[in-house]
Design a protein around this motif. Structure first.
Motif, PDB file in Angstrom:
ATOM      1  N   UNK A 170       0.855  -1.181   0.000  1.00  0.00           N
ATOM      2  CA  UNK A 170       0.000   0.000   0.000  1.00  0.00           C
ATOM      3  C   UNK A 170       0.892   1.232   0.000  1.00  0.00           C
ATOM      4  N   UNK A 171       0.651   2.155  -0.935  1.00  0.00           N
ATOM      5  CA  UNK A 171       1.473   3.355  -1.037  1.00  0.00           C
ATOM      6  C   UNK A 171       1.397   4.163   0.258  1.00  0.00           C
ATOM      7  N   UNK A 172       2.548   4.559   0.765  1.00  0.00           N
ATOM      8  CA  UNK A 172       2.597   5.389   1.951  1.00  0.00           C
ATOM      9  C   UNK A 172       2.295   4.666   3.247  1.00  0.00           C
ATOM     10  N   UNK A 173       2.215   3.346   3.227  1.00  0.00           N
ATOM     11  CA  UNK A 173       1.875   2.593   4.433  1.00  0.00           C
ATOM     12  C   UNK A 173       3.067   1.793   4.919  1.00  0.00           C
ATOM     13  N   UNK A 174       3.258   1.761   6.215  1.00  0.00           N
ATOM     14  CA  UNK A 174       4.340   0.972   6.799  1.00  0.00           C
ATOM     15  C   UNK A 174       3.777  -0.383   7.208  1.00  0.00           C
ATOM     16  N   UNK A 175       4.166  -0.876   8.401  1.00  0.00           N
ATOM     17  CA  UNK A 175       3.632  -2.149   8.857  1.00  0.00           C
ATOM     18  C   UNK A 175       2.153  -1.976   9.206  1.00  0.00           C
ATOM     19  N   UNK A 176       1.362  -3.005   8.960  1.00  0.00           N
ATOM     20  CA  UNK A 176      -0.062  -2.915   9.275  1.00  0.00           C
ATOM     21  C   UNK A 176      -0.655  -4.300   9.444  1.00  0.00           C
ATOM     22  N   UNK A 177      -1.798  -4.342  10.117  1.00  0.00           N
ATOM     23  CA  UNK A 177      -2.634  -5.538  10.189  1.00  0.00           C
ATOM     24  C   UNK A 177      -4.058  -5.101   9.911  1.00  0.00           C
ATOM     25  N   UNK A 178      -4.688  -5.720   8.926  1.00  0.00           N
ATOM     26  CA  UNK A 178      -6.078  -5.420   8.574  1.00  0.00           C
ATOM     27  C   UNK A 178      -6.956  -6.540   9.126  1.00  0.00           C
ATOM     28  N   UNK A 179      -7.840  -6.196  10.054  1.00  0.00           N
ATOM     29  CA  UNK A 179      -8.698  -7.199  10.691  1.00  0.00           C
ATOM     30  C   UNK A 179     -10.157  -6.927  10.377  1.00  0.00           C
ATOM     31  N   UNK A 180     -10.946  -7.996  10.399  1.00  0.00           N
ATOM     32  CA  UNK A 180     -12.377  -7.867  10.197  1.00  0.00           C
ATOM     33  C   UNK A 180     -13.043  -7.275  11.433  1.00  0.00           C
ATOM     34  N   UNK A 181     -14.149  -6.585  11.235  1.00  0.00           N
ATOM     35  CA  UNK A 181     -14.867  -5.963  12.344  1.00  0.00           C
ATOM     36  C   UNK A 181     -15.560  -7.034  13.181  1.00  0.00           C
ATOM     37  N   UNK A 182     -15.500  -6.858  14.498  1.00  0.00           N
ATOM     38  CA  UNK A 182     -16.182  -7.788  15.405  1.00  0.00           C
ATOM     39  C   UNK A 182     -17.290  -7.036  16.129  1.00  0.00           C
ATOM     40  N   UNK A 183     -18.353  -7.734  16.535  1.00  0.00           N
ATOM     41  CA  UNK A 183     -19.439  -7.062  17.241  1.00  0.00           C
ATOM     42  C   UNK A 183     -19.017  -6.662  18.652  1.00  0.00           C
ATOM     43  N   UNK A 184     -19.747  -5.710  19.227  1.00  0.00           N
ATOM     44  CA  UNK A 184     -19.482  -5.306  20.599  1.00  0.00           C
ATOM     45  C   UNK A 184     -18.739  -3.995  20.700  1.00  0.00           C
ATOM     46  N   UNK A 185     -18.410  -3.626  21.930  1.00  0.00           N
ATOM     47  CA  UNK A 185     -17.699  -2.386  22.216  1.00  0.00           C
ATOM     48  C   UNK A 185     -16.546  -2.696  23.169  1.00  0.00           C
ATOM     49  N   UNK A 186     -15.504  -1.845  23.191  1.00  0.00           N
ATOM     50  CA  UNK A 186     -14.433  -2.056  24.169  1.00  0.00           C
ATOM     51  C   UNK A 186     -14.979  -1.963  25.588  1.00  0.00           C
ATOM     52  N   UNK A 187     -14.485  -2.793  26.453  1.00  0.00           N
ATOM     53  CA  UNK A 187     -14.961  -2.816  27.833  1.00  0.00           C
ATOM     54  C   UNK A 187     -14.819  -1.460  28.507  1.00  0.00           C
ATOM     55  N   UNK A 188     -13.832  -0.680  28.110  1.00  0.00           N
ATOM     56  CA  UNK A 188     -13.591   0.606  28.751  1.00  0.00           C
ATOM     57  C   UNK A 188     -14.678   1.631  28.435  1.00  0.00           C
ATOM     58  N   UNK A 189     -15.503   1.367  27.429  1.00  0.00           N
ATOM     59  CA  UNK A 189     -16.543   2.319  27.051  1.00  0.00           C
ATOM     60  C   UNK A 189     -17.856   2.080  27.784  1.00  0.00           C
ATOM     61  N   UNK A 190     -17.938   1.025  28.578  1.00  0.00           N
ATOM     62  CA  UNK A 190     -19.164   0.770  29.327  1.00  0.00           C
ATOM     63  C   UNK A 190     -19.350   1.838  30.391  1.00  0.00           C
ATOM     64  N   UNK A 191     -20.599   2.172  30.659  1.00  0.00           N
ATOM     65  CA  UNK A 191     -20.889   3.189  31.657  1.00  0.00           C
ATOM     66  C   UNK A 191     -20.533   2.688  33.057  1.00  0.00           C
ATOM     67  N   UNK A 192     -19.881   3.519  33.872  1.00  0.00           N
ATOM     68  CA  UNK A 192     -19.558   3.111  35.248  1.00  0.00           C
ATOM     69  C   UNK A 192     -20.812   2.849  36.069  1.00  0.00           C
ATOM     70  N   UNK A 193     -20.748   1.845  36.924  1.00  0.00           N
ATOM     71  CA  UNK A 193     -21.852   1.514  37.820  1.00  0.00           C
ATOM     72  C   UNK A 193     -21.292   1.482  39.244  1.00  0.00           C
ATOM     73  N   UNK A 194     -21.328   2.595  39.977  1.00  0.00           N
ATOM     74  CA  UNK A 194     -20.782   2.598  41.342  1.00  0.00           C
ATOM     75  C   UNK A 194     -21.703   1.845  42.290  1.00  0.00           C
ATOM     76  N   UNK A 195     -21.190   1.368  43.451  1.00  0.00           N
ATOM     77  CA  UNK A 195     -19.792   1.471  43.846  1.00  0.00           C
ATOM     78  C   UNK A 195     -18.977   0.315  43.290  1.00  0.00           C
ATOM     79  N   UNK A 196     -17.635   0.428  43.189  1.00  0.00           N
ATOM     80  CA  UNK A 196     -16.825  -0.673  42.676  1.00  0.00           C
ATOM     81  C   UNK A 196     -16.817  -1.835  43.646  1.00  0.00           C
ATOM     82  N   UNK A 197     -16.653  -3.060  43.137  1.00  0.00           N
ATOM     83  CA  UNK A 197     -16.601  -4.231  44.020  1.00  0.00           C
ATOM     84  C   UNK A 197     -15.363  -4.198  44.908  1.00  0.00           C
ATOM     85  N   UNK A 198     -15.464  -4.774  46.083  1.00  0.00           N
ATOM     86  CA  UNK A 198     -14.364  -4.766  47.045  1.00  0.00           C
ATOM     87  C   UNK A 198     -13.590  -6.077  47.063  1.00  0.00           C
ATOM     88  N   UNK A 199     -14.157  -7.122  46.468  1.00  0.00           N
ATOM     89  CA  UNK A 199     -13.496  -8.425  46.477  1.00  0.00           C
ATOM     90  C   UNK A 199     -13.402  -8.965  45.069  1.00  0.00           C
TER      91      UNK A 199
END
Length: 259
Positions: free
Chosen positions: A39-68
């Motif tokens: 690919x012109x102008x491209x260095x190392x790369x990996x092209x992956x297919x899209x998977x369903x879902x969202x990154x875990x970090x984008x889930x809305x916080x639900x306080x309070x956090x667990x203690x154990x």
């Protein structure tokens, strides 16, 4: 040539062929050599297919956090940050899935090798014996060596030596008049670390091997995925089922003490 993409693709391919239901995205194409990119102008790369879902970090916080937590300590340290955004019941659900896939990796890897290293693109191309399916990686040209090493301490020693060399070579550190003294101090501390802590650990590793000589030492080794960052775990936002685990460039074959 950079072996990061090669290692990532090889690790995912090996996992997909040996653990078919492991949640991974499909790899459509990749390039690990920037000088031969299709690919012109491209260095190392990996092209992956899209998977369903969202990154875990984008889930809305639900306080309070667990203690154990029921997770082993080595996973708690990596997962508590993002698991604390979930209520306790949902946290347990994600934990159980993570443990399930860690166990699956260990079971699939048993007996392949008793060395520390990374995979290459040759790793999953053979249908011969199990030991031939695991081809440990070469030394990176842009990073620390990845083996293979007979002991984890050897990996530590070579990686720290690489870091010391890079500090001396860097025009912003060892090669800089302003930071030369600071760089020398850092390197001296790293050398002391090698001569004391790492040397003691290396001696213990070799003693342990002698104590278990003749045993099946390979059972202590497996393919390790240790990048449990919340952005690398894709989940269904409604069910919290893990749909994909991403970013395998630092996957390695190592002992369970490190995984």
């Amino acid at each position: 040539m950079c072996y990061c993409e090669d290692t990532e693709v090889a690790s995912m391919k090996w996992v997909r062929e040996h653990i078919p239901d492991f949640p991974l995205p499909p790899v459509l194409a990749y390039q690990s050599d920037a000088t031969r990119s299709d690919l012109d102008g491209c260095a190392e790369y990996i092209l992956m297919g899209k998977v369903p879902g969202v990154p875990l970090q984008l889930l809305e916080p639900v306080p309070p956090p667990p203690q154990t937590s029921t997770l082993p300590n080595f996973v708690v340290a990596l997962t508590f940050f993002f698991l604390q955004t979930l209520n306790e019941e949902d946290q347990r659900k994600v934990e159980r899935q993570i443990i399930k896939w860690i166990i699956a990796l260990r079971k699939a890897s048993i007996g392949l090798s008793s060395q520390v290293g990374a995979l290459t693109s040759q790793s999953a191309t053979t249908t011969a014996s199990a030991t031939q399916q695991m081809v440990l990686g070469p030394i990176l040209t842009d990073g620390p060596p990845l083996g293979p090493f007979p002991f984890w301490s050897d990996h530590i020693i070579q990686s720290v030596r690489w870091a010391i060399t890079e500090i001396h070579r860097s025009p912003y550190l060892g090669g800089s008049n302003e930071r030369k003294e600071e760089s020398e101090t850092i390197c001296l501390r790293l050398e002391t670390f090698l001569e004391t802590t790492v040397a003691a650990y290396a001696a213990r590793e070799r003693e342990d091997k002698q104590d278990h000589e003749g045993g099946n030492n390979s059972e202590l080794f497996s393919l390790c995925y240790d990048d449990w960052h919340p952005g690398n775990i894709m989940v269904d936002p409604d069910t919290l089922n893990i749909t994909a685990i991403l970013d395998w460039e630092h996957a390695k074959y190592s002992t369970h003490l490190i995984c």
